[in-house]
Design a protein around this motif. Structure first.
Motif, mmCIF file in Angstrom:
data_model
loop_
_atom_site.group_PDB
_atom_site.id
_atom_site.type_symbol
_atom_site.label_atom_id
_atom_site.label_comp_id
_atom_site.label_asym_id
_atom_site.label_seq_id
_atom_site.Cartn_x
_atom_site.Cartn_y
_atom_site.Cartn_z
ATOM 1 N N GLU A 54 0.819 -1.212 0.000
ATOM 2 C CA GLU A 54 0.000 0.000 0.000
ATOM 3 C C GLU A 54 0.856 1.268 0.000
ATOM 4 N N THR A 55 1.952 1.224 0.726
ATOM 5 C CA THR A 55 2.818 2.385 0.831
ATOM 6 C C THR A 55 4.164 2.099 0.168
ATOM 7 N N HIS A 89 7.984 2.136 -0.360
ATOM 8 C CA HIS A 89 9.022 2.302 0.655
ATOM 9 C C HIS A 89 10.345 1.743 0.170
ATOM 10 N N TRP A 131 2.185 12.549 4.624
ATOM 11 C CA TRP A 131 2.657 11.330 5.260
ATOM 12 C C TRP A 131 1.500 10.757 6.057
ATOM 13 N N GLN A 191 0.335 8.451 8.535
ATOM 14 C CA GLN A 191 0.905 7.632 9.589
ATOM 15 C C GLN A 191 -0.204 6.799 10.210
ATOM 16 N N LYS A 192 -0.149 5.531 9.954
ATOM 17 C CA LYS A 192 -1.201 4.628 10.383
ATOM 18 C C LYS A 192 -1.025 4.133 11.807
#
Length: 135
Positions: A23-24, A26, A97, A99-100
């Motif tokens: 999903e992100t 990186h 960003w 942040q989860k």
């Protein structure tokens, strides 16, 4: 990644890979932490050793990150500094960003694909269920 080596002169990067499969997006950055000018405290002075040593704590300390206890380590201070640098870079490029607050363990390719298939099946089941309600 471009500024990582400049910010971290005591972390020799030997591999960096960008992942776009989750999903992100990186990076995985592999590095060897080292410190130079090491004296070898407590070692037998008759034995000559290398002045460069692999040491994460020493490398981070050489970069100015000094821990003060078990819960405020060199590593923790370095991670926070890197996060701050990333936040500044993202702000410069007007990126948000998200942040989860979660951090899942890394999955094998098989486990990751299994997780994705399960999510797809659940989504399809919900779609089928909602269509049944219409009929």
């Amino acid at each position: 990644m471009n500024g990582f080596a400049e910010r971290n002169p005591n972390l020799k990067v030997f591999n960096a890979i960008m992942h776009l499969d989750e999903e992100t997006p990186h990076l995985h950055i592999d590095f060897v932490p080292y410190v130079t000018g090491w004296k070898g405290k407590g070692m037998d002075t008759r034995v000559s050793g290398l002045s460069t040593k692999v040491s994460l704590k020493g490398a981070l300390k050489a970069q100015g990150f000094v821990g003060v206890g078990r819960f405020d380590t060199e590593w923790k201070r370095w991670v926070e500094s890197e996060k701050q640098c990333l936040a500044e870079i993202m702000e410069r490029y007007q990126m948000e960003w998200l942040q989860k607050g979660t951090h899942e363990k890394h999955l094998s390719v098989y486990e990751y694909e299994k997780k994705m298939r399960k999510a797809e099946v659940e989504e399809l089941e919900q779609e089928i269920s909602s269509q049944k309600d219409i009929i």
